[in-house]
Scaffold this active site. Sequence first.
Site, PDB file in Angstrom:
ATOM      1  N   GLY A   1       2.718  -3.072   8.356  1.00 27.15           N
ATOM      2  CA  GLY A   1       2.944  -3.404   9.751  1.00 27.15           C
ATOM      3  C   GLY A   1       4.386  -3.832   9.984  1.00 27.15           C
TER       4      GLY A   1
ATOM      5  N   THR B   1       0.824  -1.211   0.000  1.00 21.12           N
ATOM      6  CA  THR B   1       0.000   0.000   0.000  1.00 21.12           C
ATOM      7  C   THR B   1       0.861   1.267   0.000  1.00 21.12           C
ATOM      8  OG1 THR B   1      -1.721  -1.163   1.221  1.00 21.12           O
ATOM      9  CG2 THR B   1      -1.820   1.231   1.248  1.00 21.12           C
TER      10      THR B   1
ATOM     11  N   GLU C   1      -6.261  -5.723   4.142  1.00 19.48           N
ATOM     12  CA  GLU C   1      -6.313  -6.932   3.324  1.00 19.48           C
ATOM     13  C   GLU C   1      -7.464  -6.860   2.325  1.00 19.48           C
ATOM     14  OE1 GLU C   1      -3.449  -8.761   4.024  1.00 19.48           O
ATOM     15  OE2 GLU C   1      -3.988  -9.121   1.938  1.00 19.48           O
TER      16      GLU C   1
HETATM   17  C1  LIG Z   1      -3.001 -10.069  13.779  1.00 22.02           C
HETATM   18  C2  LIG Z   1      -2.709  -9.040  12.745  1.00 22.02           C
HETATM   19  C3  LIG Z   1      -3.957  -8.447  12.168  1.00 22.02           C
HETATM   20  C4  LIG Z   1      -3.684  -7.337  11.158  1.00 22.02           C
HETATM   21  C5  LIG Z   1      -3.101  -7.847   9.834  1.00 22.02           C
HETATM   22  C6  LIG Z   1      -3.222  -6.784   8.776  1.00 22.02           C
HETATM   23  C7  LIG Z   1      -2.526  -7.238   7.526  1.00 22.02           C
HETATM   24  C8  LIG Z   1      -2.890  -6.351   6.397  1.00 22.02           C
HETATM   25  C9  LIG Z   1      -2.167  -6.399   5.257  1.00 22.02           C
HETATM   26  C10 LIG Z   1      -2.588  -5.631   4.084  1.00 22.02           C
HETATM   27  O1  LIG Z   1      -3.539  -4.890   4.101  1.00 22.02           O
HETATM   28  S1  LIG Z   1      -1.624  -5.943   2.703  1.00 22.02           S
HETATM   29  C11 LIG Z   1      -2.388  -5.000   1.432  1.00 22.02           C
HETATM   30  C12 LIG Z   1      -3.747  -5.581   1.054  1.00 22.02           C
HETATM   31  N1  LIG Z   1      -4.237  -4.940  -0.113  1.00 22.02           N
HETATM   32  C13 LIG Z   1      -5.248  -5.420  -0.815  1.00 22.02           C
HETATM   33  O2  LIG Z   1      -5.893  -6.387  -0.481  1.00 22.02           O
HETATM   34  C14 LIG Z   1      -5.549  -4.693  -2.095  1.00 22.02           C
HETATM   35  C15 LIG Z   1      -7.003  -4.859  -2.452  1.00 22.02           C
HETATM   36  N2  LIG Z   1      -7.207  -4.536  -3.859  1.00 22.02           N
HETATM   37  C16 LIG Z   1      -7.245  -5.480  -4.741  1.00 22.02           C
HETATM   38  O3  LIG Z   1      -7.094  -6.656  -4.455  1.00 22.02           O
HETATM   39  C17 LIG Z   1      -7.490  -4.921  -6.119  1.00 22.02           C
HETATM   40  O4  LIG Z   1      -8.588  -4.059  -6.089  1.00 22.02           O
HETATM   41  C18 LIG Z   1      -7.807  -5.964  -7.114  1.00 22.02           C
HETATM   42  C19 LIG Z   1      -8.900  -6.870  -6.673  1.00 22.02           C
HETATM   43  C20 LIG Z   1      -6.521  -6.719  -7.292  1.00 22.02           C
HETATM   44  C21 LIG Z   1      -8.260  -5.254  -8.365  1.00 22.02           C
HETATM   45  O5  LIG Z   1      -7.455  -5.715  -9.394  1.00 22.02           O
HETATM   46  P1  LIG Z   1      -7.297  -4.850 -10.678  1.00 22.02           P
HETATM   47  O6  LIG Z   1      -7.167  -3.432 -10.283  1.00 22.02           O
HETATM   48  O7  LIG Z   1      -6.198  -5.427 -11.461  1.00 22.02           O
HETATM   49  O8  LIG Z   1      -8.667  -5.022 -11.459  1.00 22.02           O
HETATM   50  P2  LIG Z   1      -9.680  -6.187 -11.552  1.00 22.02           P
HETATM   51  O9  LIG Z   1     -10.155  -6.246 -12.968  1.00 22.02           O
HETATM   52  O10 LIG Z   1     -10.676  -5.986 -10.474  1.00 22.02           O
HETATM   53  O11 LIG Z   1      -8.920  -7.590 -11.296  1.00 22.02           O
HETATM   54  C22 LIG Z   1      -8.106  -8.080 -12.331  1.00 22.02           C
HETATM   55  C23 LIG Z   1      -8.286  -9.571 -12.416  1.00 22.02           C
HETATM   56  O12 LIG Z   1      -7.525 -10.122 -11.341  1.00 22.02           O
HETATM   57  C24 LIG Z   1      -8.342 -10.977 -10.590  1.00 22.02           C
HETATM   58  N3  LIG Z   1      -7.886 -10.857  -9.217  1.00 22.02           N
HETATM   59  C25 LIG Z   1      -7.925  -9.758  -8.469  1.00 22.02           C
HETATM   60  N4  LIG Z   1      -7.400 -10.018  -7.253  1.00 22.02           N
HETATM   61  C26 LIG Z   1      -7.032 -11.309  -7.251  1.00 22.02           C
HETATM   62  C27 LIG Z   1      -6.443 -12.169  -6.276  1.00 22.02           C
HETATM   63  N5  LIG Z   1      -6.125 -11.721  -5.041  1.00 22.02           N
HETATM   64  N6  LIG Z   1      -6.185 -13.449  -6.605  1.00 22.02           N
HETATM   65  C28 LIG Z   1      -6.492 -13.887  -7.847  1.00 22.02           C
HETATM   66  N7  LIG Z   1      -7.086 -13.143  -8.834  1.00 22.02           N
HETATM   67  C29 LIG Z   1      -7.333 -11.858  -8.502  1.00 22.02           C
HETATM   68  C30 LIG Z   1      -9.731 -10.447 -10.782  1.00 22.02           C
HETATM   69  O13 LIG Z   1     -10.668 -11.431 -10.495  1.00 22.02           O
HETATM   70  C31 LIG Z   1      -9.686 -10.089 -12.239  1.00 22.02           C
HETATM   71  O14 LIG Z   1      -9.754 -11.276 -12.955  1.00 22.02           O
HETATM   72  P3  LIG Z   1     -10.597 -11.325 -14.323  1.00 22.02           P
HETATM   73  O15 LIG Z   1     -12.016 -11.120 -13.905  1.00 22.02           O
HETATM   74  O16 LIG Z   1     -10.046 -10.188 -15.148  1.00 22.02           O
HETATM   75  O17 LIG Z   1     -10.325 -12.692 -14.858  1.00 22.02           O
HETATM   76  C1  FAD Z   2      -4.714  -1.856  10.459  1.00 20.74           C
HETATM   77  C2  FAD Z   2      -4.208  -1.829   9.035  1.00 20.74           C
HETATM   78  C3  FAD Z   2      -3.086  -2.576   8.705  1.00 20.74           C
HETATM   79  C4  FAD Z   2      -2.588  -2.562   7.410  1.00 20.74           C
HETATM   80  N1  FAD Z   2      -1.460  -3.290   7.113  1.00 20.74           N
HETATM   81  C5  FAD Z   2      -0.953  -3.212   5.862  1.00 20.74           C
HETATM   82  C6  FAD Z   2       0.252  -3.910   5.542  1.00 20.74           C
HETATM   83  O1  FAD Z   2       0.851  -4.561   6.387  1.00 20.74           O
HETATM   84  N2  FAD Z   2       0.751  -3.803   4.277  1.00 20.74           N
HETATM   85  C7  FAD Z   2       0.112  -3.070   3.297  1.00 20.74           C
HETATM   86  O2  FAD Z   2       0.604  -3.020   2.169  1.00 20.74           O
HETATM   87  N3  FAD Z   2      -1.046  -2.409   3.566  1.00 20.74           N
HETATM   88  C8  FAD Z   2      -1.582  -2.459   4.818  1.00 20.74           C
HETATM   89  N4  FAD Z   2      -2.738  -1.778   5.103  1.00 20.74           N
HETATM   90  C9  FAD Z   2      -3.368  -0.956   4.070  1.00 20.74           C
HETATM   91  C10 FAD Z   2      -4.635  -1.609   3.546  1.00 20.74           C
HETATM   92  O3  FAD Z   2      -4.339  -2.746   2.806  1.00 20.74           O
HETATM   93  C11 FAD Z   2      -5.406  -0.585   2.696  1.00 20.74           C
HETATM   94  O4  FAD Z   2      -5.789   0.483   3.512  1.00 20.74           O
HETATM   95  C12 FAD Z   2      -6.639  -1.264   2.088  1.00 20.74           C
HETATM   96  O5  FAD Z   2      -6.248  -2.128   1.050  1.00 20.74           O
HETATM   97  C13 FAD Z   2      -7.662  -0.232   1.572  1.00 20.74           C
HETATM   98  O6  FAD Z   2      -7.088   0.535   0.534  1.00 20.74           O
HETATM   99  P1  FAD Z   2      -7.190   2.140   0.597  1.00 20.74           P
HETATM  100  O7  FAD Z   2      -6.703   2.557   1.919  1.00 20.74           O
HETATM  101  O8  FAD Z   2      -6.563   2.647  -0.624  1.00 20.74           O
HETATM  102  O9  FAD Z   2      -8.745   2.436   0.543  1.00 20.74           O
HETATM  103  P2  FAD Z   2      -9.546   3.046  -0.695  1.00 20.74           P
HETATM  104  O10 FAD Z   2      -9.623   2.044  -1.794  1.00 20.74           O
HETATM  105  O11 FAD Z   2      -9.044   4.403  -0.999  1.00 20.74           O
HETATM  106  O12 FAD Z   2     -11.021   3.117  -0.025  1.00 20.74           O
HETATM  107  C14 FAD Z   2     -11.662   4.341   0.210  1.00 20.74           C
HETATM  108  C15 FAD Z   2     -13.095   4.197  -0.289  1.00 20.74           C
HETATM  109  O13 FAD Z   2     -13.061   4.066  -1.731  1.00 20.74           O
HETATM  110  C16 FAD Z   2     -13.924   2.998  -2.131  1.00 20.74           C
HETATM  111  N5  FAD Z   2     -13.469   2.363  -3.372  1.00 20.74           N
HETATM  112  C17 FAD Z   2     -12.203   2.148  -3.761  1.00 20.74           C
HETATM  113  N6  FAD Z   2     -12.166   1.517  -4.937  1.00 20.74           N
HETATM  114  C18 FAD Z   2     -13.461   1.307  -5.332  1.00 20.74           C
HETATM  115  C19 FAD Z   2     -14.098   0.695  -6.446  1.00 20.74           C
HETATM  116  N7  FAD Z   2     -13.372   0.150  -7.438  1.00 20.74           N
HETATM  117  N8  FAD Z   2     -15.450   0.656  -6.474  1.00 20.74           N
HETATM  118  C20 FAD Z   2     -16.171   1.183  -5.465  1.00 20.74           C
HETATM  119  N9  FAD Z   2     -15.638   1.793  -4.385  1.00 20.74           N
HETATM  120  C21 FAD Z   2     -14.296   1.845  -4.323  1.00 20.74           C
HETATM  121  C22 FAD Z   2     -13.819   2.016  -0.975  1.00 20.74           C
HETATM  122  O14 FAD Z   2     -14.935   1.129  -0.970  1.00 20.74           O
HETATM  123  C23 FAD Z   2     -13.799   2.939   0.238  1.00 20.74           C
HETATM  124  O15 FAD Z   2     -15.149   3.268   0.578  1.00 20.74           O
HETATM  125  C24 FAD Z   2      -3.239  -1.779   6.412  1.00 20.74           C
HETATM  126  C25 FAD Z   2      -4.371  -1.030   6.745  1.00 20.74           C
HETATM  127  C26 FAD Z   2      -4.861  -1.051   8.054  1.00 20.74           C
HETATM  128  C27 FAD Z   2      -6.077  -0.230   8.403  1.00 20.74           C
END
Ligand SMILES: CCCCCCC/C=C/C(=O)SCCNC(=O)CCNC(=O)[C@H](O)C(C)(C)COP(=O)(O)OP(=O)(O)OC[C@H]1O[C@@H](n2cnc3c(N)ncnc32)[C@H](O)[C@@H]1OP(=O)(O)O
Ligand code: FAD
Length: 616
Positions: free
Chosen positions: A194, A155, A439
Site C-alpha cells: 500500500g 509480498t 496481513e
Molecule cells: C486501514 C488499512 C487497512 C489495510 C491494511 C493492509 C495492510 C496489509 C499488509 C500486509 O499484508 S503485509 C504482508 C503480510 N504478510 C503476511 O502476513 C505473511 C503471512 N505468512 C506468514 O506469516 C508465514 O506463512 C509464516 C507464518 C511466517 C510461515 O512461516 P514459515 O514459512 O517460516 O514456516 P512456519 O514453520 O510456519 O513458521 C516458522 C516458525 O516461525 C513462527 N512464526 C511464524 N510467524 C511468526 C510471527 N509473525 N511471529 C512470531 N513467530 C512466527 C512459527 O510459529 C514457527 O515457529 P516454530 O513452530 O517453528 O517454533
Molecule cells: C488489500 C490488500 C492490501 C495488502 N497490502 C500489503 C502491503 O501493504 N504489503 C505487503 O507486503 N503485502 C500486502 N498485501 C499482500 C498480502 O499480504 C498477501 O496477499 C497475503 O499475505 C496472502 O498471500 P498470497 O497472496 O500469497 O496468498 P496465497 O498464500 O497464495 O493464498 C492462496 C491460497 O493458498 C492457500 N495456502 C497458502 N499456503 C498454504 C498452506 N501452507 N497450507 C494451506 N493452504 C495454503 C491459502 O489458504 C489460499 O487459499 C495486501 C493484500 C491485500 C489484499
Amino acid sequence: QLVTVSTWSLVSTWSLGVNPDIHSERTSPSFPVERVTNLLDGGAELTATRRHVESIINSDSTFSQDDRYFLTRVEQYEGSVRRAVRLREKMKELGWADNGTEAMFAFRVLGADVAFGIHNGVFIPTIKELGIEAQIAKWVPLAQDLQIIGTYAQTELGHGTYLRGLETTVTFDPSNQEFVINMPRLSSIKWWPGDLGRSATHALVLAQLYTQGKCQGMHAFIVQIRSLVDHSSLPGVTVGDIGPKMNFDQVDNGFLILQNVHIPRENMLCRYSEVSPDGTYVKRGSDRINYFSMVLTRTRLLSAEIIPALAKACVIAIRYSVVRRQSKLKPGEMETKILDYQMQQQKLFPQLATVFAFHFMASSFEAFCNQVKVQIKSKGDFSSLPELHALSAGLKALLSDVCSAGVETCRRACGGHGYSLLSGLPSLYTRVAGSCTYEGENTVMQLQTARLIKNAGFQLQSLLQSGVEQYVAWDSTSILLAQAAIAHCQYTIVNNFVETMSRLQHEPEIQQVLQVLCDLYALSGILANAEEFLHDGYMTGHQLDLVTASQRDLLTCVRKDAVSLVDAFDYSDQQLHSAIGSYDGHAYQRLFEWAQKAPMNAKVPFALFLALSSCC
Ligand SMILES: CCCCCCC/C=C/C(=O)SCCNC(=O)CCNC(=O)[C@H](O)C(C)(C)COP(=O)(O)OP(=O)(O)OC[C@H]1O[C@@H](n2cnc3c(N)ncnc32)[C@H](O)[C@@H]1OP(=O)(O)O
Ligand SMILES: Cc1cc2nc3c(=O)[nH]c(=O)nc-3n(C[C@H](O)[C@H](O)[C@H](O)COP(=O)(O)OP(=O)(O)OC[C@H]3O[C@@H](n4cnc5c(N)ncnc54)[C@H](O)[C@@H]3O)c2cc1C
C-alpha cells in the site's frame, strides 16, 4: 416522450426532525446509553476526547465525503492524499502528538479514507520495533512530518504467504560497506504494498539477506525509491500501481522492481540482528523477530479496521429495520417494522452481540500485546512471542472471517436498498473482505494457531507413528487443525466476554443488558457449531433444543433496546456514509436526495435527447 422526473420540492431532511418510527425506539431504553459508550471508549474522558476530535474533523470541509460514491479512482486517491496532508496540518496546529490519544482517534475516525495507511500503520511502527535508536531518530521524525512517505514491501508476485520463499536478495559487499538489492525474476517483483504505486518515496523492503555467501533469512531494509526533489523513480527502480481492486480504490497498492540498487549498511533495521563491517552476521534474540511487525499489525487491525466494519453494518441495518415497514404480521394492522420479524432479529442480533464480544476481546488482547512488546524491548524476553503470534494469527483470521460474513448478513437483511452503494453496506463488505487475505491469509493464520491443539495432535501423532513424513502428516491433518484453531479462539472470546461482565457488578444496569448479549453470543456460537457439540457427545439433541429456545427468548430481550445499543457505538452520520442508516431515520429522503448527485442524472446530453426523440 422522455419522462422527466418530477422533482418534488424536497424539504431538506434536517428540517424533518427525527423519523417517528425510530424516535419511538429511543424513548425508554432499559440502560444508560452514554455509559455503554463510555465503556466502549474506555471511560467518559476518552469519550469526550473522541467526540472533540470528531467535531474538529467533521467541521473541516477537507474531510467531507458527501460525493464519495460518485468519484473516479484518481479522484478518490487525490482526495485521500488531501485529507492526509490536512490531518498532518491539524495535528501540528493543535499539538496532537503522533502517539497521543487525539491522533489515535483521528486516524481511527478517518481509517482508510485518509492516505498513507501503510506509511502510518506499518512503515513507522516497524522502524520503531525493529530499528535501533539511531535509526528511529533518523527516520521516524521525517516520516511523521510527511517529508518521506514509506511503504512495507514484503509480498511478491510469486509469494505472499511463504516468507522463506521470498526471492528478493540483499547481498552485503564489505568492499564498499553497502547492500546490493536484486529481484532475479518476474515472480520476485514486490506486488501489493500500500502507498507504493504513487506516493512512497521509501520502502521497507523485506528480503533474503546474504552475507559471506550464506543466506540469513528475511530481514528489513530501508530503500529510497523516489527522488525527494521531483518524485521521479531513482536509478534501478521501476514502480507503479497494480490496477483496480475489490475495494481500497483510494489506496495506491503498487509494484516495485529493484535492479542493482545500492543502499548503505546502516539501512538494515538492526535492533535484533546486524551485519558487521567485515560481513559477519550477528543475531540478537528470536530469529522470528523479523515477523514481529505482522503480529503488531494483525493486533492493531482488529479494533482499527475489522470490528468497526461489523459495528457500522449493525448500526445501519438495525436503524433501517425500524424505519422500513413491509408486509403485515397481523392482518388489519399497519405494515410491520421488519425488525419485529423474528427472522430479522435472528439475522441481526447475533451480529450485534458479536461486535461486543469482539470489542472486549480486542481490548484484552491489545493489552497482552503491549505487555509482550515491553518484555521483548526492555528485557529481551521473547518467551511470550510464540503465544502472542499464535493468538494474533487466530484472532485475526476468526474476526475477519466472522465480521465479513456478518456485514454481508446485515447487507442482505436490508433488501434492495442494501444492494445500493448509497446504503454504505456493499463497500463495508468489500473493504473488510480484504482483511481475510491481507496481513496473513486466514487459512494460513488458523494453521499457525493450530500448533496448540490436542485432538489434532493425536491424529498427527498417529500418522507420524505410522511412518508418514512430517509434512504429509501435517497437511493431511490441516482441516482438523484449522477447526481446532477456530474452536480455541472462540473459547477464548467467550471466556473473555464472561470475565468482562463479571467486572461490571458496580454498573448493574449496563451489566444486565450486556449479559443478554454475552449469553446470545455464546448460545449462537453453539448453534452455529452444533455438529461439533453433538459429535463429541458434549450435548444431546434435547439440550440443543433448549439452547434454541433460550436464544429465541434472548432475541426478544434485545429487541426493545436494539436501536439504543447501536446508538451507543456513537458513530456520526459522516462516519457511516449511509443513506439508510442515519441517526434521524429518514432513509427514503436521503436515498432520493443522494441519487440526484449521480452523474447519470446530470442534464441529458442534447444529442442523446435528439436521438431518443427521433426514434419515438
Ligand atoms: C486501514 C488499512 C487497512 C489495510 C491494511 C493492509 C495492510 C496489509 C499488509 C500486509 O499484508 S503485509 C504482508 C503480510 N504478510 C503476511 O502476513 C505473511 C503471512 N505468512 C506468514 O506469516 C508465514 O506463512 C509464516 C507464518 C511466517 C510461515 O512461516 P514459515 O514459512 O517460516 O514456516 P512456519 O514453520 O510456519 O513458521 C516458522 C516458525 O516461525 C513462527 N512464526 C511464524 N510467524 C511468526 C510471527 N509473525 N511471529 C512470531 N513467530 C512466527 C512459527 O510459529 C514457527 O515457529 P516454530 O513452530 O517453528 O517454533
Ligand atoms: C488489500 C490488500 C492490501 C495488502 N497490502 C500489503 C502491503 O501493504 N504489503 C505487503 O507486503 N503485502 C500486502 N498485501 C499482500 C498480502 O499480504 C498477501 O496477499 C497475503 O499475505 C496472502 O498471500 P498470497 O497472496 O500469497 O496468498 P496465497 O498464500 O497464495 O493464498 C492462496 C491460497 O493458498 C492457500 N495456502 C497458502 N499456503 C498454504 C498452506 N501452507 N497450507 C494451506 N493452504 C495454503 C491459502 O489458504 C489460499 O487459499 C495486501 C493484500 C491485500 C489484499
